[in-house]
Each structure stands twice: as C-alpha cells, then as structure tokens.
Design a protein around this motif. Structure first.
Motif, mmCIF file in Angstrom:
data_model
loop_
_atom_site.group_PDB
_atom_site.id
_atom_site.type_symbol
_atom_site.label_atom_id
_atom_site.label_comp_id
_atom_site.label_asym_id
_atom_site.label_seq_id
_atom_site.Cartn_x
_atom_site.Cartn_y
_atom_site.Cartn_z
ATOM 1 N N LYS A 103 -22.346 -36.406 32.684
ATOM 2 C CA LYS A 103 -20.897 -36.145 32.580
ATOM 3 C C LYS A 103 -20.311 -36.561 31.231
ATOM 4 O O LYS A 103 -19.235 -37.156 31.156
ATOM 5 N N LEU A 104 -21.032 -36.249 30.159
ATOM 6 C CA LEU A 104 -20.554 -36.612 28.825
ATOM 7 C C LEU A 104 -19.640 -35.520 28.278
ATOM 8 O O LEU A 104 -19.963 -34.333 28.383
ATOM 9 N N PRO A 105 -18.534 -35.915 27.695
ATOM 10 C CA PRO A 105 -17.617 -34.928 27.121
ATOM 11 C C PRO A 105 -18.270 -34.170 25.951
ATOM 12 O O PRO A 105 -18.994 -34.765 25.142
ATOM 13 N N GLU A 106 -17.996 -32.904 25.890
ATOM 14 C CA GLU A 106 -18.515 -32.054 24.822
ATOM 15 C C GLU A 106 -18.196 -32.622 23.445
ATOM 16 O O GLU A 106 -19.025 -32.600 22.542
ATOM 17 N N THR A 107 -16.994 -33.136 23.280
ATOM 18 C CA THR A 107 -16.581 -33.668 21.974
ATOM 19 C C THR A 107 -17.456 -34.844 21.542
ATOM 20 O O THR A 107 -17.762 -34.985 20.356
ATOM 21 N N ILE A 108 -17.855 -35.676 22.484
ATOM 22 C CA ILE A 108 -18.715 -36.824 22.182
ATOM 23 C C ILE A 108 -20.102 -36.335 21.747
ATOM 24 O O ILE A 108 -20.665 -36.826 20.765
ATOM 25 N N ILE A 109 -20.636 -35.376 22.475
ATOM 26 C CA ILE A 109 -21.963 -34.845 22.154
ATOM 27 C C ILE A 109 -21.956 -34.215 20.762
ATOM 28 O O ILE A 109 -22.827 -34.519 19.929
ATOM 29 N N ILE A 110 -20.991 -33.366 20.502
ATOM 30 C CA ILE A 110 -20.904 -32.693 19.205
ATOM 31 C C ILE A 110 -20.737 -33.705 18.079
ATOM 32 O O ILE A 110 -21.393 -33.615 17.043
ATOM 33 N N SER A 111 -19.874 -34.686 18.289
ATOM 34 C CA SER A 111 -19.622 -35.705 17.263
ATOM 35 C C SER A 111 -20.877 -36.517 16.961
ATOM 36 O O SER A 111 -21.205 -36.775 15.797
ATOM 37 N N LEU A 112 -21.598 -36.925 17.986
ATOM 38 C CA LEU A 112 -22.808 -37.728 17.797
ATOM 39 C C LEU A 112 -23.882 -36.918 17.067
ATOM 40 O O LEU A 112 -24.490 -37.408 16.108
ATOM 41 N N LEU A 113 -24.106 -35.693 17.496
ATOM 42 C CA LEU A 113 -25.127 -34.860 16.850
ATOM 43 C C LEU A 113 -24.752 -34.576 15.399
ATOM 44 O O LEU A 113 -25.608 -34.604 14.513
ATOM 45 N N LYS A 114 -23.483 -34.337 15.147
ATOM 46 C CA LYS A 114 -23.021 -34.094 13.774
ATOM 47 C C LYS A 114 -23.256 -35.330 12.914
ATOM 48 O O LYS A 114 -23.714 -35.223 11.773
ATOM 49 N N ASP A 115 -22.951 -36.497 13.457
ATOM 50 C CA ASP A 115 -23.157 -37.752 12.727
ATOM 51 C C ASP A 115 -24.638 -37.940 12.374
ATOM 52 O O ASP A 115 -24.988 -38.316 11.254
ATOM 53 N N ILE A 116 -25.510 -37.663 13.328
ATOM 54 C CA ILE A 116 -26.947 -37.804 13.091
ATOM 55 C C ILE A 116 -27.408 -36.830 12.013
ATOM 56 O O ILE A 116 -28.112 -37.206 11.072
ATOM 57 N N ILE A 117 -26.984 -35.580 12.125
ATOM 58 C CA ILE A 117 -27.406 -34.553 11.164
ATOM 59 C C ILE A 117 -26.814 -34.807 9.780
ATOM 60 O O ILE A 117 -27.509 -34.721 8.768
ATOM 61 N N ASP A 118 -25.529 -35.136 9.730
ATOM 62 C CA ASP A 118 -24.858 -35.331 8.440
ATOM 63 C C ASP A 118 -25.325 -36.584 7.699
ATOM 64 O O ASP A 118 -25.336 -36.619 6.476
ATOM 65 N N ASN A 119 -25.686 -37.627 8.445
ATOM 66 C CA ASN A 119 -26.014 -38.907 7.815
ATOM 67 C C ASN A 119 -27.482 -39.289 7.920
ATOM 68 O O ASN A 119 -27.876 -40.345 7.439
ATOM 69 N N GLY A 120 -28.267 -38.445 8.560
ATOM 70 C CA GLY A 120 -29.662 -38.776 8.780
ATOM 71 C C GLY A 120 -30.615 -38.134 7.797
ATOM 72 O O GLY A 120 -30.209 -37.420 6.876
ATOM 73 N N LEU A 121 -31.865 -38.411 8.007
ATOM 74 C CA LEU A 121 -32.946 -37.870 7.202
ATOM 75 C C LEU A 121 -33.731 -36.905 8.074
ATOM 76 O O LEU A 121 -34.344 -37.307 9.068
#
Length: 106
Positions: free
Chosen positions: A59-77
C-alpha cells in the motif's frame, strides 16, 4: 568519504513500511537522501525495486515510489555491464545484486 552501496529490495520495503524512525532501514534511506551513501544499481535492480514496491500488500503511495526510484537513479551509480558470476543463488534474480556488489567493491 562517500560509500557506494547496493541496497537490497527488502531494505527499501522495510524502510517504507516501518513505523520506527530509528529503524536501521530507515537510517539507510536517510543516508541516501542526504547523499552520504551512493546507491549502486543496474536496470534489472531498478525494475525489481519498481515491481516489488508496487505490490498491493504494501500500500505504498505512487508518489513515494516514483520519488525513491528517481532519487536512486539521479544520485546513484548505474552499472550497465555486469560481470558474469558463476554463483548459484536461491533466488536467481539476486544475481544482479551480487554482480553490482562485486563491481562496487573493486
């Protein structure tokens, strides 16, 4: 010194569904958000994150999922060329995590 880490999917799920702010998994997300750790990932890992986090039982909000994945992709290797590993694993999809971890630890 920044630390490069491969984050298991269960760590993300646990961090997002726990109610304890002091939980180690929540602390990992805080380190990620503050830039103290650099997530190491592959396209396969992001796909798994996306699939698992969207499971209805969490039951995770879509906004949380999108934000987390974006953070990983934008700031990760991103590791685009994974080394071949001859390990056998209980869950074959986990081989992507092992490959990224091997590359990350070099």
């Amino acid at each position: 010194m920044k630390k490069y880490v491969v984050i298991d999917t269960n760590v993300l799920v646990s961090a997002l569904i726990t109610r304890k702010e002091s939980s180690p998994t929540v602390q990992i997300l805080k380190f990620l958000a503050s830039g103290n750790i650099i997530p190491v990932y592959s396209d396969e890992i992001v796909k798994e994150y996306d699939e698992v986090l969207r499971r209805k039982k969490f039951k995770l909000p879509e906004t949380i999922i999108i934000s987390l994945l974006k953070d990983i992709i934008d700031n990760g290797l991103c590791i685009s060329e994974l080394s071949k590993v001859e390990e056998t694993m209980p869950d074959p999809k986990d081989i992507f995590f092992l490959c990224c971890n091997i590359i990350c630890s070099r």
